[in-house]
Design an enzyme around this catalytic site. Sequence first.
Site, PDB file in Angstrom:
ATOM      1  N   THR A 498      22.491   6.953  -7.268  1.00 41.51           N
ATOM      2  CA  THR A 498      22.822   6.188  -6.067  1.00 41.51           C
ATOM      3  C   THR A 498      21.571   6.052  -5.218  1.00 41.51           C
ATOM      4  O   THR A 498      20.956   7.056  -4.825  1.00 41.51           O
ATOM      5  CB  THR A 498      23.969   6.842  -5.262  1.00 41.51           C
ATOM      6  N   HIS A 555      29.148  23.185  -9.427  1.00 37.49           N
ATOM      7  CA  HIS A 555      28.718  24.566  -9.611  1.00 37.49           C
ATOM      8  C   HIS A 555      29.617  25.339 -10.580  1.00 37.49           C
ATOM      9  O   HIS A 555      29.317  26.483 -10.942  1.00 37.49           O
ATOM     10  CB  HIS A 555      28.679  25.291  -8.255  1.00 37.49           C
TER      11      HIS A 555
END
Length: 585
Positions: A498, A555
């Site tokens: 992005t 994570h």
Amino acid sequence: MPTSVTMPRLGESVTEGTVTRWLKQEGERVEVDEPLLEVSTDKVDTEIPSPAAGVLTRIVVAEDETAEVGSELAVIAGEGEDAPAASEPEPAAVEAEATPSAGKPVEEEAPAAPQAQAAPAAGAAEGTEVKLPALGESVTEGTVTRWLKAVGDSVEVDEPLVEVSTDKVDTEIPSPVAGTLLEIRVGEDETAEVGGVLAVVGSASAAPAAAPAPAPAPQQPKAEPKPEPKPEPKPEPKVEAPIIESKPAPAPAPTQPAAPAAETVKANGAGDAGYVTPLVRKLAAEKGVDLSALSGTGVGGRIRKQDVLDAAEKAAAAKAAPAPAAAPAAEAPATKAAAKPEPSPLRGRTEKLTRIRATIARRMVESLQVSAQLTTVVEVDVTKIATLRNKAKADFQAKHGVKLTFLPFFALATVEALQQHPVVNSSIDVEAGTVTYHGSEHLGIAVDAPKGLVVPVIKDAGDLNLAGLAKRIADVAERTRNNKIGPDELGGGTFTLTNTGSRGALFDTPIINQPQVGILGLGAVVKRPVIVNDAELGEIIVPRSMVYLALSYDHRIVDGADAARFLGTLKERLEGGHFEPDLGL
């Protein structure tokens, strides 16, 4: 032998499509590969060409109706088969009458005789139900935001009847038949499921029939006073046809509603042209265009997106042209006005959240709830790339036909780093207890399109060189903004880029596009003083082209050390700047 026109497969995951517009009508001749109709799916809008030459004898699926892949849309007959095929609409119309007849036997019997007398002209049955069409593969319902007609009003075929909003699009539903709006079943701000009945429209021949009118007491008294205005809408089709092809007759639009014009401006800001779509209103607000001063070129004088863009260009040209002729005294106020931009029309307003924005909000929250997201930011010196780009961009554009921006360099370095660190190019299935390390790099590129943020995917980006990536990025970005992107190009990504720096942002913390585990935000490339080590002079301060790269990762599968190693590989590749072979230098 008659040829059947069927719904083609418009993408791997597309199972159905909605007919948005017939470009040919029954009885018209078509040639092979001539555009026959427009079809919309949840991912793409496209034209379907005629598979054979002949005469369009029967339309099976009307506008705003949905058909499954492989089902019949229309029938085309050869030269010698025109006459027999022309009689087919008659039973089709009778069949259409039988479908909505539950609970309305009195209304159905009356038009039977008129329809038999004028079968070719009466393409619709009395009491035709207006249903909510499928507006996308994953769309199951829609909310009525505005009724453009009231009970008792006369409507023409394809005349906009109601505006509906879903979580993906705001659109208008046209009337499938000509006649009178007999009943509204779903009020404004109420929600209906796909296939649900929104309203009932009687055939045009039902209005003069006095016998069936008194039967439904609550509705028909409203329909009876309206036969007199009926001659007014009838001239509209004659005006609409030329308006589509050229712009000869915007005058009839303002002459019809002389008195209500002020009310229309107050209600929706569209002037004499009446209701305009939310997209056009938003574009007009952004461009500073007064809708009440525009004459639309759409059907019935409606204001289209292109009308707003043309008006904005004319206004910009007008501001630039008369400047030399202005007196010095008048120039000062103009300068002051230009220095202070006008406030947004949204200030101080409270309005209902659109379904599209509500869906985006829900999905972003779901992404944060599903995965444990963390963002790591590194600073990269791209001075060598900036120098190389300035040296090669003119020749690159002449050779490949696209501009050489920073984005292809970042994309190439990213796919190379993903190949070395597949954990960042993976997906996790907690329920199955598995992780999949993808064997290809399918790179998603976030594009700021008119309808919102869209992420087309460049499949097998790891197999492309710098020039190939530059051309593919420019191609998918342009087609996405013009709503020409294919449905299969909007899914299947394994990692996303992005470019938040395109609007001047230094960096942000992007949210992962599920079910991916990583997204890289590219900040603005900015020149600033940096301390560098020189072999002879030691530490010196010099201007360098710097950029921040922000990696958001899941994570649950990607550790901080994994993210740091991935960013380290990316930083080393970009700062090395060895892209000369990719540019032919």
